[in-house]
Design an enzyme around this catalytic site. Structure first.
Site, PDB file in Angstrom:
ATOM      1  N   LYS A 275      -6.067  -1.169  15.034  1.00 23.79           N
ATOM      2  CA  LYS A 275      -6.737  -0.462  13.944  1.00 23.79           C
ATOM      3  C   LYS A 275      -7.955   0.324  14.442  1.00 23.79           C
ATOM      4  CE  LYS A 275      -3.832  -1.525  10.791  1.00 23.79           C
ATOM      5  NZ  LYS A 275      -2.976  -0.470  10.184  1.00 23.79           N
TER       6      LYS A 275
ATOM      7  N   ASP B 106      13.561   2.586  11.219  1.00 23.27           N
ATOM      8  CA  ASP B 106      12.705   1.588  11.867  1.00 23.27           C
ATOM      9  C   ASP B 106      11.862   2.328  12.897  1.00 23.27           C
ATOM     10  OD1 ASP B 106      11.523  -0.419  13.362  1.00 23.27           O
ATOM     11  OD2 ASP B 106      13.324  -1.665  13.466  1.00 23.27           O
TER      12      ASP B 106
ATOM     13  N   ILE C 174       0.834  -1.209   0.000  1.00 26.20           N
ATOM     14  CA  ILE C 174       0.000   0.000   0.000  1.00 26.20           C
ATOM     15  C   ILE C 174       0.864   1.253   0.000  1.00 26.20           C
ATOM     16  CG2 ILE C 174      -1.620   1.333   1.416  1.00 26.20           C
ATOM     17  CD1 ILE C 174      -2.916  -1.352   2.203  1.00 26.20           C
TER      18      ILE C 174
ATOM     19  N   TYR D 227      -4.310  -6.912  16.751  1.00 27.53           N
ATOM     20  CA  TYR D 227      -4.350  -6.190  15.480  1.00 27.53           C
ATOM     21  C   TYR D 227      -5.646  -5.388  15.360  1.00 27.53           C
ATOM     22  CZ  TYR D 227      -4.240  -5.289  10.463  1.00 27.53           C
ATOM     23  OH  TYR D 227      -4.243  -4.681   9.231  1.00 27.53           O
TER      24      TYR D 227
END
Length: 267
Positions: free
Chosen positions: A160, A65, A19, A156
């Site tokens: 989000k 990073d 993406i 996860y």
């Protein structure tokens, strides 16, 4: 590239593939100069060379990073100090490798460091900088799992959901100050995230997996249309509007002096 007016520099995190790399290509076509951020120096530089040749824009790279304090600080400093930067695509993130209870907790900590802590730090730094520069655009990459939490590993999903809530709340706090915000909520998108998690995207229902270029193209159309939340695969925008309206309808009763009658003990 046509000779359109330059739109300022777009900083894209996680830009070496998937993406992020797709955002880089499509924003270059729109006339944005680019600052590409990721850990993989070789892939970043190869992408930068290609986009300079194809789109005729300036492309710089910053190898960092974002799970490490030094790398995050370097990107934050660049956002705050480089007045040419007028857009941040907060895309860098880690996906799950399996159920949370069967995962290495150190890996989940790293996921939260990238998906939540780094994204939050850069979002606030960019918001402050853009408002000071008279305007800018902040795009945060969330996920539809924030709206359907029972089907994906919880760490996860929670990361989000944070991205969505942060974007919506920040929009309220900065309204009228020249900051354009968007939370992009992709569904399954064909990127390397599947390989990194040990899965094969080709084994999924092809009707559920969107190509990265289609997803990002749709997200940019949503940005052009002024959407705060863009769900590229959702055909009926009224469904999202109804969800927002339902939340607003609850608002007057979310904080009261006494509990609701249904929670009162019998006399």
């Amino acid at each position: 590239m046509d000779h359109q007016e330059k739109r300022g520099t777009a900083l894209i995190t996680g830009a070496s593939s998937g993406i992020g790399a797709t955002y880089a290509a499509l924003l270059a076509r729109r006339g944005h100069d680019l600052l590409l951020v990721a850990r993989d120096a070789g892939r970043l530089r190869a992408l930068a060379d290609r986009l300079r040749a194809e789109a005729g824009v300036m492309v710089d790279v910053l190898v960092a990073d974002l799970t490490e304090a030094e790398g995050l600080a370097a990107v934050e400093h660049r956002v705050q100090s480089d007045s040419a930067i007028r857009m941040l695509v907060n895309n860098a993130g880690l996906g799950p490798t399996g159920p949370a209870l069967a995962s290495d907790l150190r890996q989940l900590d790293r996921m939260l460091a990238l998906n939540v802590a780094a994204l939050h730090r850069l979002a606030l730094a960019a918001a402050q900088a853009f408002i000071g520069r008279g305007g800018g655009t902040l795009v945060n990459i969330a996920s539809v799992v924030a709206l359907n939490p029972g089907v994906f590993p919880p760490t996860y999903v929670a990361s989000k959901a944070f991205v969505l809530a942060l974007t919506e709340s920040l929009a309220g706090e900065t309204a009228g100050r020249g900051l354009r915000l968007q939370a992009v909520m992709p569904g399954l998108t064909r990127t390397e995230i599947f390989e990194r998690a040990g899965h094969d995207a080709n084994r999924l229902d092809p009707e559920m997996v969107m190509e990265a270029e289609e997803m990002v193209s749709a997200a940019l159309v949503g940005l052009d249309q002024g959407e705060l939340v863009t769900i590229p695969s959702l055909p009926d925008a009224g469904l999202w509007a109804a969800l927002v309206a339902a939340r607003q309808a609850m608002a007057p009763d979310l904080s009261r002096r006494h509990p609701a009658a249904r929670y009162r003990l019998p006399a």
